[in-house]
Write an enzyme that holds these catalytic residues in place. Structure first.
Site, PDB file in Angstrom:
ATOM      1  N   ALA A   1     -28.930  -0.685   0.444  1.00  0.00           N
ATOM      2  CA  ALA A   1     -28.308  -0.717   1.770  1.00  0.00           C
ATOM      3  C   ALA A   1     -26.804  -0.971   1.678  1.00  0.00           C
ATOM      4  O   ALA A   1     -26.301  -1.972   2.163  1.00  0.00           O
ATOM      5  CB  ALA A   1     -28.975  -1.779   2.626  1.00  0.00           C
ATOM      6  N   CYS A   2     -26.091  -0.057   1.059  1.00  0.00           N
ATOM      7  CA  CYS A   2     -24.646  -0.187   0.910  1.00  0.00           C
ATOM      8  C   CYS A   2     -24.041   1.196   1.105  1.00  0.00           C
ATOM      9  O   CYS A   2     -24.470   2.158   0.473  1.00  0.00           O
ATOM     10  CB  CYS A   2     -24.322  -0.737  -0.479  1.00  0.00           C
ATOM     11  N   ASP A   3     -23.050   1.298   1.965  1.00  0.00           N
ATOM     12  CA  ASP A   3     -22.439   2.594   2.253  1.00  0.00           C
ATOM     13  C   ASP A   3     -21.810   3.225   1.013  1.00  0.00           C
ATOM     14  O   ASP A   3     -21.936   4.434   0.801  1.00  0.00           O
ATOM     15  CB  ASP A   3     -21.389   2.461   3.360  1.00  0.00           C
TER      16      ASP A   3
END
Length: 115
Positions: free
Chosen positions: A10-12
């Site tokens: 969950a990291c851009d």
């Protein structure tokens, strides 16, 4: 060449790196160090190659939430201990190319390294 991408799902920035690798047809394995932690040997290797100052993500919320005492007098050993205890403090992604690693995502650097 065996390639491993280290980071969290969950990291851009991770999403950008994964998308870039997939668009280039690069086969890689993914190691989520939020779910599976990180071993000291890998972390020490990254710090030796890039410097702990590069590997430690001081801009992230996990680091910023630390107390002043934990942030004071940082050195390599203290930074590694913090990152082992809370892997979200590791800058991401880390792309392990076998003989060397890249920290962070820059498409040009990835393209050059994977030539």
């Amino acid at each position: 060449m065996s390639i491993t991408l280290y980071g969290i799902k969950a990291c851009d920035t991770m999403k950008k790196a994964r998308t870039w690798l997939e668009e280039q047809g690069v086969s890689y394995s993914f190691h989520d160090y939020k779910a599976s932690a990180i071993d000291r040997v890998s972390l020490e290797k990254w710090c030796a190659e890039h410097g702990w100052e590069t590997v430690l993500n001081r801009a992230g919320t996990t680091f910023r939430k630390l107390g002043d005492a934990q942030k004071a007098d940082l050195d390599k050993d203290k930074a590694i201990a913090l990152m082992l205890a809370q892997p979200l403090m590791i800058k991401r992604p880390v792309l392990d190319l076998g003989g060397r690693t890249l920290v962070g995502f820059k498409p040009d650097a990835y393209a050059l390294a994977l030539k």
